[in-house]
Scaffold this motif. Structure first.
Motif, PDB file in Angstrom:
ATOM      1  N   THR A   6       0.823  -1.216   0.000  1.00 57.01           N
ATOM      2  CA  THR A   6       0.000   0.000   0.000  1.00 57.01           C
ATOM      3  C   THR A   6       0.855   1.264   0.000  1.00 57.01           C
ATOM      4  N   ILE A   7       2.159   1.128  -0.202  1.00 52.87           N
ATOM      5  CA  ILE A   7       3.056   2.288  -0.222  1.00 52.87           C
ATOM      6  C   ILE A   7       3.166   2.808  -1.651  1.00 52.87           C
ATOM      7  N   VAL A   8       2.557   3.952  -1.912  1.00 45.85           N
ATOM      8  CA  VAL A   8       2.606   4.563  -3.242  1.00 45.85           C
ATOM      9  C   VAL A   8       3.676   5.651  -3.226  1.00 45.85           C
ATOM     10  N   ASP A   9       4.859   5.313  -3.701  1.00 47.69           N
ATOM     11  CA  ASP A   9       5.986   6.243  -3.646  1.00 47.69           C
ATOM     12  C   ASP A   9       6.794   6.241  -4.934  1.00 47.69           C
ATOM     13  N   ASP A  10       6.216   5.674  -6.007  1.00 42.00           N
ATOM     14  CA  ASP A  10       6.893   5.529  -7.299  1.00 42.00           C
ATOM     15  C   ASP A  10       8.101   4.606  -7.223  1.00 42.00           C
ATOM     16  N   HIS A  11       8.207   3.845  -6.139  1.00 41.12           N
ATOM     17  CA  HIS A  11       9.244   2.819  -6.026  1.00 41.12           C
ATOM     18  C   HIS A  11       8.571   1.468  -5.767  1.00 41.12           C
ATOM     19  N   ILE A  12       7.882   1.368  -4.639  1.00 46.56           N
ATOM     20  CA  ILE A  12       7.117   0.155  -4.357  1.00 46.56           C
ATOM     21  C   ILE A  12       5.896   0.102  -5.286  1.00 46.56           C
ATOM     22  N   ILE A  13       5.129   1.168  -5.294  1.00 50.70           N
ATOM     23  CA  ILE A  13       3.961   1.286  -6.186  1.00 50.70           C
ATOM     24  C   ILE A  13       4.044   2.635  -6.892  1.00 50.70           C
ATOM     25  N   ALA A  14       3.907   2.643  -8.194  1.00 47.56           N
ATOM     26  CA  ALA A  14       3.935   3.889  -8.962  1.00 47.56           C
ATOM     27  C   ALA A  14       2.555   4.554  -8.936  1.00 47.56           C
ATOM     28  N   ASP A  48      -4.456   6.020  -4.115  1.00 45.67           N
ATOM     29  CA  ASP A  48      -4.471   7.489  -4.053  1.00 45.67           C
ATOM     30  C   ASP A  48      -5.891   8.036  -4.048  1.00 45.67           C
ATOM     31  N   LYS A  49      -6.758   7.413  -4.821  1.00 43.95           N
ATOM     32  CA  LYS A  49      -8.119   7.942  -4.983  1.00 43.95           C
ATOM     33  C   LYS A  49      -8.987   7.721  -3.749  1.00 43.95           C
ATOM     34  N   TYR A  50      -8.838   6.549  -3.094  1.00 43.37           N
ATOM     35  CA  TYR A  50      -9.766   6.205  -2.029  1.00 43.37           C
ATOM     36  C   TYR A  50      -9.150   6.113  -0.628  1.00 43.37           C
ATOM     37  N   PHE A  51      -7.833   5.867  -0.543  1.00 42.49           N
ATOM     38  CA  PHE A  51      -7.246   5.610   0.774  1.00 42.49           C
ATOM     39  C   PHE A  51      -5.968   6.410   1.045  1.00 42.49           C
ATOM     40  N   ALA A  52      -5.742   7.466   0.289  1.00 38.91           N
ATOM     41  CA  ALA A  52      -4.512   8.240   0.456  1.00 38.91           C
ATOM     42  C   ALA A  52      -4.337   8.744   1.883  1.00 38.91           C
ATOM     43  N   ASN A  53      -5.435   9.095   2.533  1.00 37.23           N
ATOM     44  CA  ASN A  53      -5.371   9.628   3.894  1.00 37.23           C
ATOM     45  C   ASN A  53      -5.774   8.616   4.960  1.00 37.23           C
ATOM     46  N   ASP A  54      -5.923   7.359   4.544  1.00 38.16           N
ATOM     47  CA  ASP A  54      -6.362   6.345   5.509  1.00 38.16           C
ATOM     48  C   ASP A  54      -5.793   4.973   5.126  1.00 38.16           C
ATOM     49  N   ILE A  55      -4.471   4.920   4.975  1.00 39.74           N
ATOM     50  CA  ILE A  55      -3.801   3.677   4.593  1.00 39.74           C
ATOM     51  C   ILE A  55      -4.020   2.593   5.649  1.00 39.74           C
ATOM     52  N   ALA A  56      -4.099   3.000   6.912  1.00 37.26           N
ATOM     53  CA  ALA A  56      -4.278   2.024   7.990  1.00 37.26           C
ATOM     54  C   ALA A  56      -5.568   1.225   7.807  1.00 37.26           C
ATOM     55  N   THR A  57      -6.635   1.907   7.402  1.00 35.12           N
ATOM     56  CA  THR A  57      -7.903   1.214   7.168  1.00 35.12           C
ATOM     57  C   THR A  57      -7.773   0.213   6.037  1.00 35.12           C
TER      58      THR A  57
END
Length: 275
Positions: free
Chosen positions: A97-105, A115-124
């Protein structure tokens, strides 16, 4: 000249000739009364009509429908995230769930979903993923991973994440190498598609299923978008469990219109899916 254009031109010409012959037979049309100028104009009209028909038939299509055994496959250009029902999201073997252009682009479907649905709630999202993965068979780690998630799952592993009434099917498609670079090799592609189709079949619901063209972003496949889509459809065709009550919808990214010709896909499968 384009072979398809010639084929459709001849098809239109043959149809017009048949109609003209029928009219002449019924109404005893005396063609000798037509002047040379009239004959020339009539010929030009026929050529123009046949040409317009051939041009219309050879224009790239924005959507097509293919029939495959128990259901129909709708392929069209559009926005995957504007769809409702069941939406397929290809992810990596760790369900990261890490979107950093390295693990996930950010540009990938996986990254856009987070990014669209969980950018501010990765824990959920992480909690939902962990709950759904409980009891799923794991794969043997191939190297030591010191960051992100450390438990891989076999390609084709699927879980359901429900958000705002839409069921997002996250399915493991790509693997990682020691440098944490995602890749997909052809030998794993069929396994991934079989796992996905089996899961969709087992869901046994009447909601429409939407998915992107899977595998186009994987450099190790070394194939064009057009060829990847064709191979993807071949994999679906040879999957045993392919019954979807509401059919399958493949959504091609609008920005790939110059890379995917749906008319060619339709022409290819018109002859293969019926065999």
């Amino acid at each position: 000249m384009n072979k398809k254009f010639i084929r459709f031109f001849i098809e239109a010409f043959g149809t017009l000739a048949s109609v003209a012959t029928l009219i002449a037979f019924i109404y005893k049309w005396d063609t000798s009364t037509i002047s040379s100028c009239g004959s020339f104009l009539l010929g030009m009209v026929i050529i123009v009509v046949c040409s317009f028909y051939a041009i219309y038939q050879t224009q790239p299509k924005n959507k097509i429908v293919l029939s495959i055994r128990d259901f129909r496959i709708h392929i069209s250009f559009g926005d995957l995230f504007a769809k409702k029902g069941v939406v397929v999201i290809p992810v990596n073997e760790y369900f990261d769930t890490i979107v950093d252009d390295h693990i996930i682009a950010h540009k990938t479907i996986h990254g856009q979903f987070i990014d669209k649905y969980f950018a501010n709630d990765i824990a959920t999202l992480d909690a939902m993923i962990s709950r759904e993965l409980q009891g799923k068979p794991t794969a043997a780690p191939r190297y030591q991973r010191n960051h992100a998630k450390v438990t891989p799952y076999p390609v084709g592993t699927c879980i359901d994440i429900v958000y705002n009434g839409v069921t997002y099917v996250l399915f493991a498609l790509t693997k990682f190498n020691e440098e944490d670079v995602a890749y997909l090799e052809k030998k794993y592609f069929g396994d991934a598609i079989r796992g996905l189709m089996s899961h969709l079949h087992d869901m046994n619901n009447d909601r429409a299923v939407y998915m992107p063209v899977i595998g186009t972003g994987m450099s190790k496949l070394q194939r064009s978008h057009q060829r990847v889509l064709t191979y993807f459809l071949d994999c679906i065709d040879f999957t045993n469990e392919s019954s979807l009550p509401a059919g399958l919808n493949i959504v091609v990214y609008e920005g790939d219109k110059d890379k995917v010709n749906l008319s060619l896909v339709e022409e290819y499968f018109e002859g293969t899916l019926s065999k």
